[in-house]
Design a protein around this motif. Sequence first.
Motif, PDB file in Angstrom:
ATOM      1  N   ALA A 192      -8.935   5.984  -6.414  1.00 12.43           N
ATOM      2  CA  ALA A 192      -9.440   7.326  -6.728  1.00 12.43           C
ATOM      3  C   ALA A 192      -9.294   8.254  -5.531  1.00 12.43           C
ATOM      4  N   THR A 193      -9.583   7.755  -4.358  1.00  5.87           N
ATOM      5  CA  THR A 193      -9.451   8.576  -3.157  1.00  5.87           C
ATOM      6  C   THR A 193      -7.995   8.948  -2.912  1.00  5.87           C
ATOM      7  N   VAL A 194      -7.089   8.012  -3.172  1.00  6.19           N
ATOM      8  CA  VAL A 194      -5.655   8.290  -2.988  1.00  6.19           C
ATOM      9  C   VAL A 194      -5.197   9.367  -3.967  1.00  6.19           C
ATOM     10  N   ARG A 195      -5.593   9.244  -5.228  1.00  2.00           N
ATOM     11  CA  ARG A 195      -5.183  10.257  -6.218  1.00  2.00           C
ATOM     12  C   ARG A 195      -5.716  11.632  -5.853  1.00  2.00           C
ATOM     13  N   GLN A 196      -6.941  11.717  -5.380  1.00  2.00           N
ATOM     14  CA  GLN A 196      -7.503  13.003  -4.986  1.00  2.00           C
ATOM     15  C   GLN A 196      -6.745  13.581  -3.790  1.00  2.00           C
ATOM     16  N   ALA A 197      -6.395  12.704  -2.822  1.00  2.00           N
ATOM     17  CA  ALA A 197      -5.645  13.165  -1.667  1.00  2.00           C
ATOM     18  C   ALA A 197      -4.266  13.675  -2.065  1.00  2.00           C
ATOM     19  N   VAL A 198      -3.642  13.032  -3.061  1.00  2.00           N
ATOM     20  CA  VAL A 198      -2.336  13.489  -3.548  1.00  2.00           C
ATOM     21  C   VAL A 198      -2.468  14.864  -4.197  1.00  2.00           C
ATOM     22  N   GLN A 199      -3.504  15.065  -4.984  1.00  2.00           N
ATOM     23  CA  GLN A 199      -3.714  16.375  -5.610  1.00  2.00           C
ATOM     24  C   GLN A 199      -3.957  17.454  -4.549  1.00  2.00           C
ATOM     25  N   ASP A 200      -4.707  17.111  -3.520  1.00  2.00           N
ATOM     26  CA  ASP A 200      -4.947  18.077  -2.442  1.00  2.00           C
ATOM     27  C   ASP A 200      -3.642  18.429  -1.735  1.00  2.00           C
ATOM     28  N   ARG A 259       0.832  -1.209   0.000  1.00  2.00           N
ATOM     29  CA  ARG A 259       0.000   0.000   0.000  1.00  2.00           C
ATOM     30  C   ARG A 259       0.866   1.258   0.000  1.00  2.00           C
ATOM     31  N   ASP A 260       1.906   1.259   0.841  1.00  2.00           N
ATOM     32  CA  ASP A 260       2.781   2.433   0.907  1.00  2.00           C
ATOM     33  C   ASP A 260       3.523   2.623  -0.406  1.00  2.00           C
ATOM     34  N   ALA A 261       3.966   1.511  -1.012  1.00  2.00           N
ATOM     35  CA  ALA A 261       4.680   1.624  -2.284  1.00  2.00           C
ATOM     36  C   ALA A 261       3.774   2.186  -3.374  1.00  2.00           C
ATOM     37  N   ALA A 262       2.524   1.736  -3.404  1.00  2.00           N
ATOM     38  CA  ALA A 262       1.597   2.247  -4.414  1.00  2.00           C
ATOM     39  C   ALA A 262       1.339   3.740  -4.231  1.00  2.00           C
ATOM     40  N   ARG A 263       1.218   4.187  -2.990  1.00  2.00           N
ATOM     41  CA  ARG A 263       0.952   5.605  -2.753  1.00  2.00           C
ATOM     42  C   ARG A 263       2.184   6.461  -3.028  1.00  2.00           C
ATOM     43  N   VAL A 314       2.293   7.084  -6.702  1.00  2.00           N
ATOM     44  CA  VAL A 314       1.392   8.165  -7.122  1.00  2.00           C
ATOM     45  C   VAL A 314       2.021   9.519  -6.809  1.00  2.00           C
ATOM     46  N   LEU A 315       2.648   9.639  -5.621  1.00  2.00           N
ATOM     47  CA  LEU A 315       3.314  10.897  -5.258  1.00  2.00           C
ATOM     48  C   LEU A 315       4.477  11.189  -6.200  1.00  2.00           C
ATOM     49  N   ALA A 316       5.256  10.148  -6.520  1.00  2.00           N
ATOM     50  CA  ALA A 316       6.380  10.353  -7.429  1.00  2.00           C
ATOM     51  C   ALA A 316       5.895  10.720  -8.825  1.00  2.00           C
ATOM     52  N   GLY A 317       4.737  10.227  -9.221  1.00  2.00           N
ATOM     53  CA  GLY A 317       4.215  10.517 -10.538  1.00  2.00           C
ATOM     54  C   GLY A 317       3.829  11.976 -10.733  1.00  2.00           C
ATOM     55  N   VAL A 318       3.629  12.720  -9.650  1.00  2.00           N
ATOM     56  CA  VAL A 318       3.270  14.135  -9.774  1.00  2.00           C
ATOM     57  C   VAL A 318       4.409  15.030  -9.308  1.00  2.00           C
ATOM     58  N   GLY A 319       5.626  14.456  -9.154  1.00  2.00           N
ATOM     59  CA  GLY A 319       6.779  15.324  -8.941  1.00  2.00           C
ATOM     60  C   GLY A 319       7.521  15.171  -7.645  1.00  2.00           C
ATOM     61  N   ALA A 320       7.066  14.371  -6.702  1.00  2.00           N
ATOM     62  CA  ALA A 320       7.772  14.235  -5.425  1.00  2.00           C
ATOM     63  C   ALA A 320       8.927  13.263  -5.589  1.00  2.00           C
ATOM     64  N   SER A 321      10.067  13.622  -5.029  1.00  2.00           N
ATOM     65  CA  SER A 321      11.239  12.761  -5.125  1.00  2.00           C
ATOM     66  C   SER A 321      12.152  13.014  -3.933  1.00  2.00           C
ATOM     67  N   GLY A 322      13.039  12.039  -3.669  1.00  2.00           N
ATOM     68  CA  GLY A 322      14.012  12.201  -2.600  1.00  2.00           C
ATOM     69  C   GLY A 322      13.344  12.372  -1.242  1.00  2.00           C
TER      70      GLY A 322
END
Length: 223
Positions: free
Chosen positions: A156-164, A122-126, A129-137
């Motif tokens: 879907a809920t995870v992606r929305q939370a990442v955008q928020d 679960r943590d790896a999948a999230r 998603v974070l890395a896919g929108v620019g988070a790194s390191g």
Amino acid sequence: MITRPLPASCTVLGYRKDGRPIYPVLGASSDDGSNDEAAVSISQKQLNALLSREKDQGGRAAVRALADKLGFANATELADYVNGQRQAEQEQLTETQRREQELVAREKAVIAREAATLVRERDAARRAVLAGVGASGQDLEDAAVLLRVDDDADDATVRQAVQDLKARRPELFTVPPTGTALPPAAPGGAPASVPPPRPGTAASKPGAAGAEMARRRGLLPAA
């Protein structure tokens, strides 16, 4: 010889000093009916003791009969055999309980490992998603901590939370937005900050510049 009949048993022959009446002695005559009915006076405590003794004697006799029937020499051997069987049953029960406890412990360990695996996935999948929108390191680690979403949330809920989170903390996401032009390339395909190689110039060997300087100073013979 003249036999004198005794008075009736209810006849008062006299009185004692304390005033109690004196009656004829029962059983003095062979014709008296009291000879067949001996009156015995016994307390309740004595009666209970007699009954208990008879019961114990009967119980011991029954045990001896049972021991003989089962092939034991006496009641002691029978008691030892019964106690041995009980101890064996108790030991068997203890061994069964130990195995059951070990089985329960193994099942709990398997469940714990599966739960830990699910958490890692679960943590790896999230994080993906974070890395896919620019988070790194380190920003990726901070974003994973700050991500607010339930453990059982769907994709879907995870992606929305990442955008928020990206809207609240844009500094954690460093990938240039889509549509931003990269710096123009320099002639020859090199980056703009690096000059292109001169046409016709062969790439020098490592150490060639130092060798040329030594020749100019006379440290090395001319080629």
